[in-house]
Design an enzyme around this catalytic site. Structure first.
Site, PDB file in Angstrom:
ATOM      1  CG  ASP A 106      -2.759   7.368   2.342  1.00 25.66           C
ATOM      2  OD1 ASP A 106      -3.266   7.565   1.234  1.00 25.66           O
ATOM      3  OD2 ASP A 106      -2.119   6.338   2.634  1.00 25.66           O
ATOM      4  CD  GLU A 143      -5.865  13.218  -5.045  1.00 27.99           C
ATOM      5  OE1 GLU A 143      -4.946  12.708  -5.718  1.00 27.99           O
ATOM      6  OE2 GLU A 143      -6.941  13.634  -5.532  1.00 27.99           O
ATOM      7  CD1 TRP A 144      -3.048   6.851  -3.284  1.00 26.49           C
ATOM      8  CD2 TRP A 144      -5.277   6.841  -3.083  1.00 26.49           C
ATOM      9  NE1 TRP A 144      -3.349   6.473  -1.995  1.00 26.49           N
ATOM     10  CE2 TRP A 144      -4.712   6.456  -1.847  1.00 26.49           C
ATOM     11  CE3 TRP A 144      -6.668   6.897  -3.200  1.00 26.49           C
ATOM     12  CZ2 TRP A 144      -5.498   6.137  -0.724  1.00 26.49           C
ATOM     13  CZ3 TRP A 144      -7.441   6.582  -2.089  1.00 26.49           C
ATOM     14  CH2 TRP A 144      -6.861   6.212  -0.873  1.00 26.49           C
ATOM     15  N   GLY A 145      -3.994  10.741  -7.160  1.00 25.17           N
ATOM     16  CA  GLY A 145      -4.394  11.342  -8.432  1.00 25.17           C
ATOM     17  C   GLY A 145      -5.898  11.307  -8.654  1.00 25.17           C
ATOM     18  CG  ASP A 147      -0.545   2.522  -3.017  1.00 23.16           C
ATOM     19  OD1 ASP A 147      -0.801   3.735  -3.122  1.00 23.16           O
ATOM     20  OD2 ASP A 147      -0.699   1.878  -1.969  1.00 23.16           O
TER      21      ASP A 147
HETATM   22  C1  GLA Z   1      -1.798   4.013   0.826  1.00 23.79           C
HETATM   23  C2  GLA Z   1      -0.662   4.857   0.263  1.00 23.79           C
HETATM   24  C3  GLA Z   1       0.637   4.089   0.406  1.00 23.79           C
HETATM   25  C4  GLA Z   1       0.892   3.744   1.863  1.00 23.79           C
HETATM   26  C5  GLA Z   1      -0.285   2.969   2.437  1.00 23.79           C
HETATM   27  C6  GLA Z   1      -0.152   2.801   3.936  1.00 23.79           C
HETATM   28  O1  GLA Z   1      -2.029   2.881   0.056  1.00 23.79           O
HETATM   29  O2  GLA Z   1      -0.912   5.192  -1.075  1.00 23.79           O
HETATM   30  O3  GLA Z   1       1.722   4.828  -0.126  1.00 23.79           O
HETATM   31  O4  GLA Z   1       1.090   4.962   2.575  1.00 23.79           O
HETATM   32  O5  GLA Z   1      -1.508   3.631   2.167  1.00 23.79           O
HETATM   33  O6  GLA Z   1      -1.227   2.111   4.481  1.00 23.79           O
END
Ligand code: GLA
Length: 418
Positions: free
Chosen positions: A172, A205-207, A227
């Site tokens: 993450d 890293e969410w893009g 997310d």
């Molecule tokens: C981030 C990630 C999620 C999850 C949480 C856990 O938000 O994007 O998928 O793993 O952390 O804290």
């Protein structure tokens, strides 16, 4: 903003666990074997780590920080019992909150209250069920729920995972101020490889720095979006987003996915409580059309037969796992009515008729939109009904529920060509 809310979530889950609410019946895996012996292997090691999108289950969407060895083993047992293992689900992934503090020497250790038998014993137990074990860490100083991150501990952490018998790492991006994604993920990628144990690296890293442009070869999958939230079209106020928003973000990314390097639109919310059955089917259909990793995120021990039927639909899973590995794309956009298509290795086509509107409506797929001769004939199979609906020339039309899909497989009929 995102971090503080996640921490808040983590704290509330911690309170729940403190109240002793864990109800899963599975037995703990037993004492860890001697540390010097080789870790157990998962049942099959593919030549390439992710020739098709990884499938499995992850604790986060349903359990958050309320995770422990009983939850994980309960999910592993349920994967087997529900027929999901036979349908291709393989990785059982522990998300955030498994970690305790680092020991005096800096080594990462599992939270002894949540994982009293240790991760090594858990990996052995998961492997004994014919499954593989995934774990979670973070490139920064702390994870999103404020457990120890792997910054400056990458080599030692990777070695620990390998010694325990871990097969998959989700990595993450919280608490990474001043760090560079390419460097940080490259460091962990090299550390994992240096262990000699094949482990998938799931980049998360969410893009934020367009991993589809640089992460092939670093990891096998990368989150392309923020997310997922357990809702159809809820807002994006703290970085999370509903299913429809993710579908729209994925639409542009089809050129970047392929065998061994997958766009990840996040784990499934199928079977949690925010989606209707129609929406759950639409969600799963799109993830399959996207060739997305299929990580179930629900409570497998209590799911209904309808949800199990969605998660184990072999024909839809076969679209996801098609060896060509092409991410499907939108081929027709008529306001709320859309047609999407994914070419398959056997020359057939998966098609989604998608109604994002609020009224039931007919939606038509025209052969020319999906690369078939408009004058030709094709056999149409409905993948949710599991029936061939007939042979049609030029187009096929069906009525689609609001927020729903009809998912089809089209086979051109060579004898029907004009
Ligand atoms: C981030 C990630 C999620 C999850 C949480 C856990 O938000 O994007 O998928 O793993 O952390 O804290």
């Amino acid at each position: 903003m995102r971090v503080s809310i996640l921490v808040g979530l983590g704290s509330s889950f911690l309170l729940v666990i403190g109240a002793g609410s864990s109800a899963e019946p599975a037995a703990p895996p037993g004492p860890a074997p001697a540390a010097s012996s080789a870790p157990s292997a998962p049942p099959r090691l593919a030549a390439s780590l992710a020739p098709t999108p990884p499938m499995g289950w992850n604790s986060w969407n349903r359990f958050g920080c309320n995770v422990g060895e009983r939850v994980v083993l309960g999910a592993a047992d349920a994967l087997v019992k529900a027929g999901m293992k036979d349908a291709g689900y393989r990785y059982v992934v522990i998300d955030d909150c498994w970690q305790g503090k680092r020991d005096a020497a800096g080594a990462i250790v599992a939270d002894p209250a949540r994982f009293p038998s240790g991760i090594r014993a858990l990996a052995d137990a998961v492997h004994a069920r014919g499954l593989a074990l995934g774990i979670y860490s973070d490139a920064g100083t702390l994870t999103c729920a404020k457990r120890p991150g792997s910054k400056d501990h990458e080599v030692d952490d990777a070695r620990a995972y390998a010694a325990w018998g871990v097969d998959y790492l989700k990595y993450d991006w919280c608490n990474t101020e001043g760090q560079d994604t390419r460097e940080a993920y490259g460091t962990m990628s090299r550390a994992l490889r240096a262990t000699g144990r094949p482990m998938i690296l799931s980049i998360c890293e969410w893009g934020s720095t367009k991993p589809w442009l640089w992460a092939a070869g670093v990891g096998q999958l990368w989150r392309a979006t923020g997310d997922i939230q357990d809702c159809w079209d809820c807002g994006t106020s703290w970085g999370g987003m509903g299913v429809v928003h993710i579908i729209d973000l994925m639409a542009e990314l089809y050129p970047f996915s392929g065998p061994g390097h997958w766009n990840d639109p996040d784990m499934l919310e199928v079977g949690n409580h925010g989606l209707t059955l129609v929406e759950n089917r639409a969600h799963f259909s799109f993830w399959a059309l996207f060739a997305a990793p299929l990580m179930a995120g629900n409570d497998l021990q209590t799911m209904s037969a309808d949800i199990r039927a969605i998660l184990t639909n072999r024909e839809v899973i076969a679209v996801d796992q098609d060896p060509l590995g092409i991410q499907g794309r939108k081929v027709r956009d008529n306001g709320p009515h859309e047609v999407w298509m994914k070419p398959l290795a056997d020359g057939t086509r998966a098609v989604i008729l998608f109604n994002r509107g609020t009224e039931e409506s007919p939606i038509t797929v025209e052969w020319e939109d999906i690369g078939l001769h408009q004058g030709g004939r094709a056999t149409v199979r409905d993948l949710w009904k599991g029936i061939d609906v007939g042979t049609f020339r030029g187009r096929y039309q069906a009525r689609v529920s609001p927020h729903g899909v009809i998912m089809l497989k089209l086979t051109a009929d060579p004898t029907g060509a004009p």
